[in-house]
Enzyme design. Structure first.
Site, short mmCIF file in Angstrom:
data_model
loop_
_atom_site.label_atom_id
_atom_site.label_comp_id
_atom_site.label_asym_id
_atom_site.label_seq_id
_atom_site.Cartn_x
_atom_site.Cartn_y
_atom_site.Cartn_z
N GLY A 37 -35.75 -8.55 -20.88
CA GLY A 37 -34.54 -8.07 -20.23
C GLY A 37 -34.78 -7.45 -18.87
O GLY A 37 -33.83 -7.16 -18.13
N LYS A 191 0.19 11.46 -11.52
CA LYS A 191 -0.30 10.92 -12.80
C LYS A 191 -1.32 11.85 -13.45
O LYS A 191 -1.99 12.63 -12.78
CB LYS A 191 -0.92 9.53 -12.57
CG LYS A 191 -2.41 9.54 -12.30
CD LYS A 191 -3.07 8.17 -12.24
CE LYS A 191 -4.57 8.31 -11.99
NZ LYS A 191 -5.24 7.11 -11.54
N GLY A 224 -4.36 0.27 -15.58
CA GLY A 224 -3.57 1.33 -16.22
C GLY A 224 -2.78 2.17 -15.22
O GLY A 224 -1.61 2.50 -15.45
C1 R5P Z 1 -8.36 6.57 -9.28
O1 R5P Z 1 -8.26 7.66 -8.74
C2 R5P Z 1 -8.46 5.29 -8.50
O2 R5P Z 1 -8.03 5.44 -7.18
C3 R5P Z 1 -7.68 4.19 -9.17
O3 R5P Z 1 -6.31 4.55 -9.20
C4 R5P Z 1 -8.14 3.97 -10.59
O4 R5P Z 1 -9.52 4.10 -10.67
C5 R5P Z 1 -7.74 2.61 -11.07
O5 R5P Z 1 -8.24 2.43 -12.37
P1 R5P Z 1 -7.33 1.73 -13.48
O6 R5P Z 1 -6.88 0.44 -12.89
O7 R5P Z 1 -8.28 1.55 -14.65
O8 R5P Z 1 -6.23 2.68 -13.80
#
Ligand code: R5P
Length: 312
Positions: A37, A191, A224
């Site tokens: 590996g 968020k 997400g």
């Molecule tokens: C987070 O702060 C980044 O800017 C992106 O919003 C995030 O990493 C995107 O990841 P996902 O698509 O898994 O939500």
């Protein structure tokens, strides 16, 4: 000093396009694996005295591509390259820039240290997760921005009733840079991340009702963040035409399905990692080849990059 371009296995198509624009070819090298590996890389032509550029985005599988970059750097340094620059269009581990809880590493700092230890003297990166990451590098960092080329790809859909949306607070400055170029206002989605794949939206700041959103981010991983932002925007009464613009379209797992299912109409990304559209979305890929070729050409000639780098 002669120019030499060396590519790892992460994205040879982009490296070849850059080499083509510079009127040269990639140096001959091929990584292979031992039965146990371990990775083995060997440069099959001389790099002694060369101004060498190692191309390797450290996208998935991140650890494999990172180790390959470090081994290639060590090989080139020991083979006598005079100047060694890493061109890392997508820089994996950039999000791990602090300890979110106890007993965790600060992976971004460790990776920056490994790059220096491997003998790389300069790093070229594109739209890092945060501009403050520059402080992690003890070698010079040329932090390029893909915002101008992405904004110009998005501009045909930017109507007067559009709004640029940051899908989280961290993307606010990025959203302002797109908004300046597209002549649109900004809204911010607040968020909370619940897990690696799930986020929850708390509220939206700014006017999105009946406006067509351009959701902008540095990267899309599982989708997400965008899925949650799109859901909140539609619930807040935005127009149904949602465009997503991101520099790094990792699109792991079911990301494309998640975006399509969330009502995203079109996606615009660069090719910082190899794009693999599954056909669920109208996905436009803007190549970084011209930007990277211009950057390498100017670095080779010791010319200014002032108009190419990201600020803030
Ligand atoms: C987070 O702060 C980044 O800017 C992106 O919003 C995030 O990493 C995107 O990841 P996902 O698509 O898994 O939500």
């Amino acid at each position: 000093m002669r120019l030499t371009l060396i590519a790892g296995s992460a994205h040879r198509t982009l490296a070849q396009a850059v080499a083509g624009r510079l009127g040269t070819q990639l140096a001959d090298c091929e990584p292979r694996r031992f039965p146990d590996g371990e990775l083995h890389v060997e440069l099959r032509e001389s790099v002694r005295g060369a101004d060498a550029y190692l191309f390797q985005p450290t996208g998935p599988p991140v650890d494999v591509h990172l180790i390959e970059l470090l081994l290639l750097a060590d090989a080139a340094r020991r083979a006598g390259a005079a100047r060694l620059t890493a061109v890392v269009p997508y820089f994996g581990y950039a999000r791990h820039d602090r300890r979110a809880g106890g007993r965790e590493p600060v992976a971004a700092r460790l990776v920056a240290d490994l790059i220096r230890t491997a003998g790389l003297e300069r790093v070229v990166a594109v739209d890092l997760h945060s501009a403050a990451l520059e402080g992690f590098f003890s070698v010079p960092l040329e932090h390029l921005s893909a915002v101008p080329i992405l904004a110009s790809a998005a501009s045909p859909w930017a109507r007067a009733d559009g709004v640029v949306v940051a899908p989280d607070l961290g993307a606010t400055k990025l959203a302002e840079r797109y908004a300046d170029r597209l002549g649109l206002p900004v809204a911010i989605v607040h968020k909370t991340r619940l897990s690696g794949e799930e986020v929850r939206v708390q509220r939206i700041t700014g006017d999105v009702r009946e406006r067509a959103p351009f959701v902008v981010d540095d990267m899309i991983s599982t989708g997400g963040t965008i899925e949650a932002a799109a859901g909140a925007l539609l619930a807040a009464g935005c127009a149904s035409e949602i465009t997503v613009v991101a520099t790094h379209g990792l699109m792991v797992g079911q990301a494309e399905e998640r975006l399509a299912g969330a009502g995203v109409r079109r996606l615009i990304t660069t090719d910082s990692v190899p794009p693999r559209p599954a056909g669920r979305l109208a996905w436009q890929v803007v190549s970084l080849d011209a930007l990277l070729a211009e950057t390498v050409g100017r670095l080779h000639r010791d010319e200014s990059l002032a108009d190419l780098v990201a600020h803030g």
